[in-house]
Each structure stands twice: as C-alpha cells, then as structure tokens.
Design a protein around this motif. Structure first.
Motif, PDB file in Angstrom:
ATOM      1  N   MET A 163       5.740   7.700  -6.911  1.00 48.90           N
ATOM      2  CA  MET A 163       4.038   7.292  -7.391  1.00 48.90           C
ATOM      3  C   MET A 163       3.873   6.396  -8.445  1.00 48.90           C
ATOM      4  O   MET A 163       2.940   5.521  -8.544  1.00 48.90           O
ATOM      5  CB  MET A 163       3.385   8.670  -7.986  1.00 48.90           C
ATOM      6  N   TYR A 164       4.685   6.091  -9.237  1.00 50.45           N
ATOM      7  CA  TYR A 164       4.704   5.027 -10.450  1.00 50.45           C
ATOM      8  C   TYR A 164       5.416   3.948 -10.024  1.00 50.45           C
ATOM      9  O   TYR A 164       5.480   3.046 -11.044  1.00 50.45           O
ATOM     10  CB  TYR A 164       5.242   5.855 -11.808  1.00 50.45           C
ATOM     11  N   LYS A 194       0.765  -1.127   0.088  1.00 47.47           N
ATOM     12  CA  LYS A 194      -0.089  -0.057   0.163  1.00 47.47           C
ATOM     13  C   LYS A 194       0.899   1.474   0.029  1.00 47.47           C
ATOM     14  O   LYS A 194       0.670   2.299  -0.761  1.00 47.47           O
ATOM     15  CB  LYS A 194      -0.976   0.108   1.359  1.00 47.47           C
ATOM     16  N   LEU A 195       1.875   1.147   0.763  1.00 47.05           N
ATOM     17  CA  LEU A 195       2.844   2.536   0.903  1.00 47.05           C
ATOM     18  C   LEU A 195       3.736   2.228  -0.358  1.00 47.05           C
ATOM     19  O   LEU A 195       4.649   3.351  -0.211  1.00 47.05           O
ATOM     20  CB  LEU A 195       3.669   2.314   2.171  1.00 47.05           C
TER      21      LEU A 195
END
Length: 234
Positions: free
Chosen positions: A154-155, A104-105
């Motif tokens: 983010m990617y 998730k992180l």
C-alpha cells in the motif's frame, strides 16, 4: 442698559444649527457581530474585508508524461535503421497506458500483463476489439493479474516510468522482428504487440490470456486479419 442687554441675550437661541442641504454623509457600514471581539477590537475593517472576500478555487495543473517511442534493445535486427518500421500511434498509446496501469497497481515494473491491459485501455485497435469479442475485458485481465502477481504494498509508489521486465522487453523486440520478416509496409500495429505477448509462453500476460480462453487458433486468426491486403489499423 445692562438690564436691556441681558434681556436681549436671553431671547437669542442658545445653539445655532448649521444646515448643509447638499452634503450627504455615507452611512457607516456596521461591523459584523462575530468580529466585535474584545481582543480584536471593533475597528477591524481590513480584517473583515479579508475574511469576507470570496475564496478563489485553486487550479492544480497536472502534467502527464507520455512516451512517444517504444524502447527496443535491438532496433536494427540486421537491417539498416532506415528500413526499421515505426510504431503506430495506437501501439504507442497502448504502451503509455500500460505504464500508467502498472503505476496504478503500484507495480515496480511494466510487465506483459500491463502491456495487455494497456491494449484494452486504449480500446480502439483491432487487437483490443478482438480481445473484447472473445470475452476478454480490462476488469477480467486486472483481476487475473492480481491473482497471479498479488497486490503491491500500500505504501509503495511506482516510478514515473516503471522499467520493462525481461519478458515485456522481448515482446517489443519480437514485434519489431516479426514486422521486418513479414516485409509488409506500414507501421507496427497493436496486433503485433498482442501477438508478441502470446509468444512469451512463460510470461504473466500469456498465462492470463490462456486462462481467459485465448489460444493458438485465435492468435492465427488475429494474425490473418491484421495481414490482409489494405488493412490499416490507424
């Protein structure tokens, strides 16, 4: 004679209507105006039935993978495999939640900070209740983890099972060793997992616990509670 025939024919009705009292024709269903397009034509009943048919919601099956055993580098630790204790189901679930939290992180590995969050996410063990009683919540631990380790790209996408860091692997080994040395019967509970995190002084999990007020005295208190006669974390 010809004149009489002409007069008779002139008196006959020009058209004869056939009556069919028992024959009923089904009225034709009007075609919606929106479908009466010059390029579609008016005879598009099949197209109309396709468009007007109610759409069925697609059900997407989500498969969840849960690990049923915790990986340790030295499960024997000088003892036969028959005497090696097993992990409790709460400890196994905490480990599985730790992997999910790392994903998730968007972290590439499962570290001690993820193990700590996994214990809190599981939430029903003595260790989780002890942490909450001392003011340590999942939100606080997550915030401290981000402060300490930073945000991931983010990617970036984590693997399905983010591999353990060296510190996290030592935590699992410590819990197994500690349980064997104690000689108590039963399974390795989540309390051993939490105490293992605290034993790794330089790990992110230990630093987060210390920042949020955990101490050696609290570790001894938790160890005392989990080692009481008749204690069963399951």
């Amino acid at each position: 004679m010809a004149t009489g025939n002409t007069t008779l024919l002139s008196k006959l009705p020009k058209t004869t209507a056939l009556s069919q009292p028992n024959c009923r024709t089904k009225p034709e269903t009007p075609i919606p105006t929106s479908l009466q397009s010059p390029w579609l034509g008016t005879n598009c009943l099949s197209l109309r039935s396709t468009i007007l048919r109610p759409r069925q919601k697609k059900v997407r099956l989500v498969a969840a993978t849960v690990s049923f055993s915790l990986p340790v580098t030295k499960p024997e630790t000088g003892s036969s495999t028959d005497k090696v204790p097993k992990w409790s189901w709460r400890a196994i679930k905490s480990f599985a939640m730790a992997e999910l939290e790392a994903r998730k992180l968007k972290y590439p590995t499962t570290g001690t900070e993820a193990l700590l969050m996994g214990i809190l996410i599981e939430g029903t063990s003595l260790a989780a209740k002890f942490l909450r009683a001392n003011g340590m919540t999942l939100l606080k631990v997550r915030e401290e983890a981000i402060k300490l380790l930073g945000k991931a790209d983010m990617y970036f996408f984590s693997p399905e099972h983010p591999p353990l860091t060296v510190d996290a692997q030592r935590v699992l080994d410590w819990a197994v060793d500690k349980k064997i040395k104690c000689g108590n019967s039963g399974e390795i509970t989540t309390s051993y997992l939490l105490l293992g995190i605290w034993s790794e002084v330089d790990s992110p999990g230990h630093k987060i616990m210390a920042t949020l007020g955990f101490s050696d005295e609290k570790a001894k208190e938790l160890e005392s509670l989990s080692s009481e006669p008749g204690f069963d974390d399951d």
